[in-house]
Scaffold this motif. Structure first.
Motif, short mmCIF file in Angstrom:
data_model
loop_
_atom_site.label_atom_id
_atom_site.label_comp_id
_atom_site.label_asym_id
_atom_site.label_seq_id
_atom_site.Cartn_x
_atom_site.Cartn_y
_atom_site.Cartn_z
N ALA A 177 0.83 -1.21 0.06
CA ALA A 177 0.01 -0.01 -0.07
C ALA A 177 0.69 1.22 0.03
O ALA A 177 1.77 1.37 0.70
CB ALA A 177 -0.97 -0.02 1.11
N HIS A 182 -3.21 4.61 -3.78
CA HIS A 182 -4.30 5.16 -3.01
C HIS A 182 -4.77 6.52 -3.59
O HIS A 182 -6.03 6.62 -3.70
CB HIS A 182 -4.15 4.98 -1.61
CG HIS A 182 -4.36 3.92 -0.81
ND1 HIS A 182 -3.35 3.16 -0.76
CD2 HIS A 182 -5.29 3.07 -0.31
CE1 HIS A 182 -3.88 2.07 -0.21
NE2 HIS A 182 -4.97 1.93 0.09
N THR A 205 -10.72 1.09 1.04
CA THR A 205 -9.37 0.13 0.68
C THR A 205 -9.34 -0.96 1.69
O THR A 205 -9.80 -1.04 2.64
CB THR A 205 -8.09 0.80 0.78
OG1 THR A 205 -6.92 0.07 0.40
CG2 THR A 205 -7.93 1.43 2.15
N THR A 210 -2.76 -1.60 4.54
CA THR A 210 -2.95 -0.34 4.48
C THR A 210 -2.94 0.37 5.87
O THR A 210 -2.85 1.68 5.62
CB THR A 210 -4.27 -0.25 3.79
OG1 THR A 210 -5.24 -0.85 4.74
CG2 THR A 210 -4.39 -0.83 2.72
N MET A 219 -2.05 8.24 4.43
CA MET A 219 -2.95 7.81 3.66
C MET A 219 -3.56 9.08 3.02
O MET A 219 -4.01 10.09 3.82
CB MET A 219 -4.22 7.11 4.70
CG MET A 219 -5.42 6.78 3.80
SD MET A 219 -5.06 5.36 2.68
CE MET A 219 -5.03 3.96 3.90
N VAL A 226 -11.28 1.82 5.57
CA VAL A 226 -10.23 0.61 5.45
C VAL A 226 -11.15 -0.55 5.92
O VAL A 226 -11.75 -0.71 6.93
CB VAL A 226 -8.92 1.01 6.38
CG1 VAL A 226 -8.48 1.89 5.72
CG2 VAL A 226 -9.42 1.03 7.57
#
Length: 367
Positions: A177, A182, A205, A210, A219, A226
């Motif tokens: 990730a 993202h 996601t 992550t 992020m 998430v």
């Protein structure tokens, strides 16, 4: 290791509901600070009602699972218990059950959309659907450049509400990730807003790895959700190889009985076929000669034996077969006897297999 006091239930998987509730609370606190909702992925524990209630104690009100059967069973236990998300596209024969049990379904194929629409209309329901895009891990999901046409098609079907866009990372090709992949997800959501006028309230996601972006404040803005499984149920992250320091790892223990205890030579004797598929025993240079071996009533029909780590210091899992596990205890405790119980920590795969096995009994401790 404990003497077998509950032989009728062995092997057994012991789940600490208090540890799960603590992990749920800690995950929620970390993600709330970043403005991100946590959806607990509970497929590894079959979304058992006891597990769902423990997560609710920690403040997590959703349940995500890849198996329609688990969510159907959960809804039957308590129809108002949770908001349910199906994170694997249903098979055609499961669509009606999925519509009855789920509030949100991740999808990536048009023919599934049509079936979901038919089932939703028949049930007089509107189902949230979230298109899945592939941002690099190459598991499920369409190419981002197909998203607008897919969402437009979904909008034409009655009974469906396109709630946003989602992706998953780390579970197939172990793509990590990053802010970059993202940002692609965030841009895809914005494209749906700009071109189709969708609110895209869900930008989701998935994958425990992550969490590293959340922890480091990396992020990208615009991610709203998430989906977390392994970190919640084990406090670990296999895809990036770490124990998560602010989560508990004492959530699950697998217990099984020793049915044979013998001193044996470490090396096999006789003709060994090395050209046959499958791993052989784990022979170590430091483990030559006569070794103390425990044969445990546990095997590949019960769990992923490669994902087991003995709690006993010095003990090593050598391998096993369908229903026998071989553990070298030469360097472990000296007081072990046949009939005693060995305890094992589990990887995520081992946990999921054990929880699903009809031969392993799940025991819940705590509130």
């Amino acid at each position: 290791m404990k003497k077998g006091d509950s032989m009728r239930t062995l092997p057994e998987l012991v789940i600490s509901l208090d540890a799960l509730a603590d992990n749920a609370r800690r995950l929620k606190e970390h993600c709330d600070a970043a403005g991100i909702e946590v959806v607990p992925v509970l497929k590894s524990l079959r979304s058992a009602p006891e597990v769902v209630r423990a997560c609710a104690r920690g403040g997590l009100v959703h349940v995500a699972d890849s198996r329609v059967e688990n969510l159907v069973r959960l809804k039957a236990d308590n129809p108002d218990a949770s908001r349910c998300m199906l994170i694997r596209s249903p098979m055609i024969g499961q669509v009606e059950a999925a519509v009855e049990a789920c509030d949100c379904i991740l999808v990536s194929e048009r023919h599934i959309l049509v079936s979901l629409s038919d089932a939703a209309r028949a049930a007089h329901r509107t189902i949230n659907v979230v298109p899945m895009i592939d941002v690099g891990d190459r598991r499920e999901g369409m190419s981002p450049d197909q998203l607008v046409a897919f969402a437009r098609y979904a909008m034409m079907l009655s009974g469906l509400h396109v709630a946003g866009v989602a992706t998953n990372l780390g579970c197939f090709a172990r793509v990590q990730a990053t802010p970059r992949n993202h940002q692609l997800l965030v841009r895809s959501a914005q494209t749906l807003r700009d071109q189709l006028g969708l609110a895209c309230e869900t930008v989701s996601t998935g994958g425990t790895l992550t969490l590293a972006l959340v922890e480091h404040g990396a992020m990208p803005a615009g991610i709203t959700q998430v989906r977390i499984g392994e970190a919640l149920v084990l406090g670990t992250s296999t895809a990036d190889g770490r124990f998560i320091p602010w989560l508990r790892q004492d959530t699950a223990i697998l217990r099984a009985e020793i049915i044979e205890l013998q001193d044996k030579q470490a090396e096999p004797e006789g003709l060994v076929r090395s050209d046959i598929a499958g791993p052989g025993p784990r022979l170590r240079v430091s483990s030559k000669g006569l070794r103390r071996r425990a044969v445990v009533a546990l095997g590949k029909m019960d769990t992923d034996i490669d994902g087991l780590t003995p709690v006993m210091d010095g003990a090593v899992v050598l391998g096993g077969s369908s229903d026998h596990l071989i553990v070298d205890i030469t360097d472990g405790e000296s007081s072990v006897a046949t009939g005693d119980v060995l305890e094992f920590r589990l990887s995520y795969a081992a946990l999921a297999r054990a929880a699903a096995s009809p031969y392993v009994h799940c025991i819940y401790t705590g509130a």
